[in-house]
Design a protein around this motif. Structure first.
Motif, mmCIF file in Angstrom:
data_model
loop_
_atom_site.group_PDB
_atom_site.id
_atom_site.type_symbol
_atom_site.label_atom_id
_atom_site.label_comp_id
_atom_site.label_asym_id
_atom_site.label_seq_id
_atom_site.Cartn_x
_atom_site.Cartn_y
_atom_site.Cartn_z
ATOM 1 N N THR A 1 0.781 -1.219 0.038
ATOM 2 C CA THR A 1 -0.004 -0.001 0.018
ATOM 3 C C THR A 1 0.744 1.205 -0.049
ATOM 4 N N ASP B 1 -6.017 -1.336 -4.971
ATOM 5 C CA ASP B 1 -5.014 -1.756 -3.579
ATOM 6 C C ASP B 1 -6.453 -2.729 -3.342
ATOM 7 N N GLU B 2 -6.101 -3.978 -3.266
ATOM 8 C CA GLU B 2 -6.824 -5.248 -2.762
ATOM 9 C C GLU B 2 -8.339 -4.835 -2.828
HETATM 10 MG MG LIG Z 1 -2.216 -2.852 2.253
#
Ligand SMILES: [Mg+2]
Ligand SMILES: Nc1ncnc2c1ncn2[C@@H]1O[C@H](COP(=O)(O)OP(=O)(O)O)[C@@H](O)[C@H]1O
Length: 395
Positions: free
Chosen positions: A44, A159-160
């Motif tokens: 991240t 991000d995910e």
């Molecule tokens: Mg992360």
């Protein structure tokens, strides 16, 4: 058209934590690059630096030709999709998708045209007037995607984005995102901690550990030629079985010796030493050996058998995953772990009694938990690593 390149990027947070160390990586125009690694490895952080949401401590970040270290997030021509989706609850789906365009003062009818077209692409046409809370998880995820796509950015950062969905939907959305990305041809950097997601989606996969890039390669290359013990253990399901052994070489013949309670040895095929002369340096010493589950088979006859204790048999229909305990010293958490101890990882390492491993056998393999089993090893496909550095011995 945009290439993203990171050149010796560092991130040190205000509290002194060194989250990203010397990260160099280029993502070519139109490429789908997946950044993968255990929780806390810096994915991240890396993505937020690219997005312009986090200051870059050192190194150069380029998007296209331009160094953008000091360019504002909104001027980087990037769209980010977050795990949380970050939708506005009081706005309709249509307004959520069009919000960014309105902010940029695009004419109302143009915004409407763009939103209509994106909604069609994402199969959201009938939901444009609903509020986010009236949508399923998968639909919300698509709205978040829509908001990114409608801006026609140079680069997508995700991000995910699938981690809030249930397993079945996740698999379906993986395919949807991959197909969409290919069609749009937009350079994409996608972050996940899930190695299966990484392997199935990425043109290329960059594996990180403790803030450092370990290897960036195609999924096939990562699987077949992992650069070190960490990558070997992280990529692949079931995980590679890895253990310490003593290597002895006589002429052109190499043998590995294992076992603390009872001694066993495995004679390697002659081609192994021919292809990896570097192994000769380890003659008479400790080495780490890695075997993929598909390179083990129920021994009928041959010269590389090893006897193990069967602990658990998982019948998957088309194959059986046989978990076993091998009398050999397991690889330490220092080399295998991602820094944040995961109970599953520790269980997988084994115990004082030996190393836990998995063999993928045929559906009719006659094996039973609690019994001893003799496995044959396809030694031509065995992996070797330095026990000091963890690096693969590939030549
Ligand atoms: Mg992360
Ligand atoms: N604002 C911050 N200040 C200090 N440390 C941080 C901050 N944000 C993240 N970290 C730390 O940096 C490391 C990497 O975090 P992160 O990039 O979120 O990892 P990942 O996304 O791979 O799980 C973690 O150890 C985390 O605790």
């Amino acid at each position: 058209m945009a290439e993203v390149s990171l050149d010796h990027i560092e991130k040190v947070y205000d509290n002194g934590f060194h989250a990203i160390k010397d990260l160099s990586l280029s993502v070519s125009d139109g490429e789908f690059l997946v950044l993968v690694g255990p929780s806390g490895c810096g994915k991240t952080t890396a993505l937020r630096m690219i997005a312009g949401l986090e200051q870059i401590t050192a190194g150069d970040l380029r998007i296209g030709e331009r160094v953008v270290n000091n360019v504002n997030a909104r001027d980087r021509d990037i769209a980010m999709v977050f795990q949380s989706y970050a939708l506005y609850p009081h706005l309709s789906v249509g307004s959520n998708i069009g919000f960014g365009l309105e902010l940029r003062k695009m004419a109302k009818d143009k915004v409407r045209d763009s939103v209509t077209s994106v909604a069609k692409t994402l199969d959201l046409t009938s939901m444009l007037n609903r509020k986010p809370k009236q949508l399923s998880g998968g639909q919300r995820q698509r709205v978040a995607m829509g908001r990114a796509i409608v801006r026609e950015p140079e680069v997508f950062l995700m991000d995910e984005p699938l981690s809030n969905l249930d397993a079945k939907l996740r698999v379906q959305m993986r395919a949807e995102i991959s197909t969409l990305q290919r069609r749009l041809g937009t350079t994409t950097i996608y972050v996940t901690h899930d190695q299966i997601e990484a392997m199935t989606m990425g043109d290329r996969v960059a594996v990180m550990r403790l803030g450092e890039l370990q290897q960036a390669d195609s999924p096939t290359e990562l699987y077949q030629n992992p650069a070190n013990i960490f990558v070997a253990g992280f990529i692949g399901t079931p995980p590679m079985t890895m253990f310490h052994a003593d290597l002895t070489i006589e002429g052109d013949s190499a043998t590995i010796h294992i076992g603390q309670r009872e001694k066993q040895h495995i004679t390697l095929a002659p081609s192994v030493l021919q292809q990896r002369p570097g192994l000769r340096q380890y003659n008479g010493s400790d080495i780490v050996v890695g075997v993929r589950s598909e390179d083990l088979y129920l021994e009928v006859e041959g010269n590389a058998p090893v006897v193990v204790d069967t602990e658990l048999v998982e019948s998957l229909g088309s194959s059986k995953h046989v978990h076993f305990l091998l009398d050999a010293k397991p690889v330490s958490e220092d080399l295998l772990g991602g820094g944040v101890p995961d109970p599953e990882d520790i269980a997988r390492l084994g115990t004082d009694d030996g190393t836990r491993g998995v063999a993928a056998l045929g559906p009719r393999a006659a094996v039973r938990a609690g019994e001893r089993m003799t496995l044959g090893v396809d030694t031509e496909h065995v992996h070797f690593f330095s026990p000091e550095t963890g690096l693969a011995i590939r030549a």
